[in-house]
Design a protein around this motif. Sequence first.
Motif, short mmCIF file in Angstrom:
data_model
loop_
_atom_site.label_atom_id
_atom_site.label_comp_id
_atom_site.label_asym_id
_atom_site.label_seq_id
_atom_site.Cartn_x
_atom_site.Cartn_y
_atom_site.Cartn_z
N SER A 153 25.08 135.30 39.42
CA SER A 153 24.91 133.89 39.08
C SER A 153 26.05 133.01 39.56
O SER A 153 26.00 131.80 39.38
CB SER A 153 24.80 133.74 37.56
OG SER A 153 23.71 134.47 37.07
N TRP A 154 27.10 133.60 40.14
CA TRP A 154 28.28 132.84 40.52
C TRP A 154 28.68 133.08 41.97
O TRP A 154 28.49 134.16 42.50
CB TRP A 154 29.45 133.21 39.61
CG TRP A 154 29.21 132.82 38.19
CD1 TRP A 154 28.63 133.61 37.23
CD2 TRP A 154 29.49 131.58 37.57
NE1 TRP A 154 28.55 132.93 36.06
CE2 TRP A 154 29.07 131.68 36.23
CE3 TRP A 154 30.07 130.40 38.01
CZ2 TRP A 154 29.21 130.62 35.34
CZ3 TRP A 154 30.21 129.35 37.12
CH2 TRP A 154 29.78 129.47 35.81
N GLY A 214 30.95 127.60 47.98
CA GLY A 214 31.16 128.94 47.47
C GLY A 214 30.61 130.01 48.39
O GLY A 214 29.71 129.77 49.19
N LYS A 215 31.19 131.21 48.27
CA LYS A 215 30.73 132.37 49.06
C LYS A 215 30.40 133.50 48.11
O LYS A 215 30.87 133.55 46.98
CB LYS A 215 31.81 132.80 50.03
CG LYS A 215 32.17 131.71 51.01
CD LYS A 215 32.91 132.25 52.18
CE LYS A 215 33.18 131.09 53.12
NZ LYS A 215 33.20 131.47 54.48
N ARG A 216 29.59 134.44 48.61
CA ARG A 216 29.22 135.59 47.78
C ARG A 216 30.44 136.43 47.46
O ARG A 216 31.32 136.62 48.31
CB ARG A 216 28.18 136.44 48.51
CG ARG A 216 26.85 135.76 48.61
CD ARG A 216 25.79 136.71 49.09
NE ARG A 216 26.03 137.04 50.50
CZ ARG A 216 25.33 137.91 51.18
NH1 ARG A 216 24.34 138.55 50.62
NH2 ARG A 216 25.59 138.14 52.43
N PRO A 217 30.51 136.97 46.23
CA PRO A 217 31.66 137.80 45.87
C PRO A 217 31.64 139.16 46.58
O PRO A 217 30.57 139.71 46.86
CB PRO A 217 31.52 137.99 44.36
CG PRO A 217 30.12 137.62 44.04
CD PRO A 217 29.62 136.73 45.12
N PRO A 255 32.04 124.27 38.26
CA PRO A 255 33.10 125.25 38.47
C PRO A 255 33.54 125.92 37.17
O PRO A 255 33.36 125.37 36.07
CB PRO A 255 34.24 124.42 39.06
CG PRO A 255 34.02 123.06 38.51
CD PRO A 255 32.53 122.90 38.36
N LYS A 256 34.11 127.11 37.30
CA LYS A 256 34.66 127.86 36.18
C LYS A 256 35.91 128.58 36.69
O LYS A 256 35.87 129.20 37.76
CB LYS A 256 33.64 128.88 35.67
CG LYS A 256 34.12 129.70 34.50
CD LYS A 256 33.01 130.60 34.01
CE LYS A 256 33.43 131.33 32.76
NZ LYS A 256 32.32 132.11 32.20
N THR A 257 37.00 128.48 35.95
CA THR A 257 38.26 129.10 36.35
C THR A 257 38.54 130.30 35.46
O THR A 257 38.46 130.20 34.24
CB THR A 257 39.42 128.09 36.24
OG1 THR A 257 39.11 126.96 37.04
CG2 THR A 257 40.72 128.69 36.72
N ILE A 258 38.90 131.42 36.09
CA ILE A 258 39.25 132.64 35.37
C ILE A 258 40.67 133.01 35.74
O ILE A 258 40.99 133.14 36.93
CB ILE A 258 38.29 133.79 35.73
CG1 ILE A 258 36.88 133.46 35.31
CG2 ILE A 258 38.76 135.10 35.12
CD1 ILE A 258 35.86 134.46 35.71
N LYS A 259 41.53 133.14 34.74
CA LYS A 259 42.92 133.55 34.97
C LYS A 259 42.94 135.06 35.18
O LYS A 259 42.31 135.81 34.42
CB LYS A 259 43.81 133.19 33.79
CG LYS A 259 43.86 131.72 33.50
CD LYS A 259 44.69 131.01 34.51
CE LYS A 259 44.78 129.54 34.14
NZ LYS A 259 45.48 128.74 35.09
N VAL A 261 31.84 129.04 41.18
CA VAL A 261 30.89 127.93 41.15
C VAL A 261 29.52 128.51 40.79
O VAL A 261 29.09 129.50 41.39
CB VAL A 261 30.81 127.23 42.52
CG1 VAL A 261 29.79 126.11 42.50
CG2 VAL A 261 32.16 126.72 42.94
N SER A 262 28.86 127.91 39.82
CA SER A 262 27.55 128.37 39.40
C SER A 262 26.53 128.15 40.50
O SER A 262 26.49 127.09 41.14
CB SER A 262 27.11 127.62 38.14
OG SER A 262 25.78 127.95 37.82
#
Length: 53
Positions: free
Chosen positions: A25-26, A4-7, A46-50, A39-40
């Motif tokens: 946190s993600w 994962g990378k920083r948002p 993992p968590k998926t957001i539509k 990714v936490s």
Amino acid sequence: MKQGKRPTRKQKIMLAGLERVDPKSWLIERDTPEELILVSRKTGKPKTIKKGV
């Protein structure tokens, strides 16, 4: 699973406003036009957001 990378700023605003997810946190694993996969930082789950249509 990818690392994962920083948002980005735009992604942080979307996370904080729409999904009530704390951007601190993600990490962003994948950002596609249809969904955002997070990714936490703590657990690595993992968590998926539509995304809105």
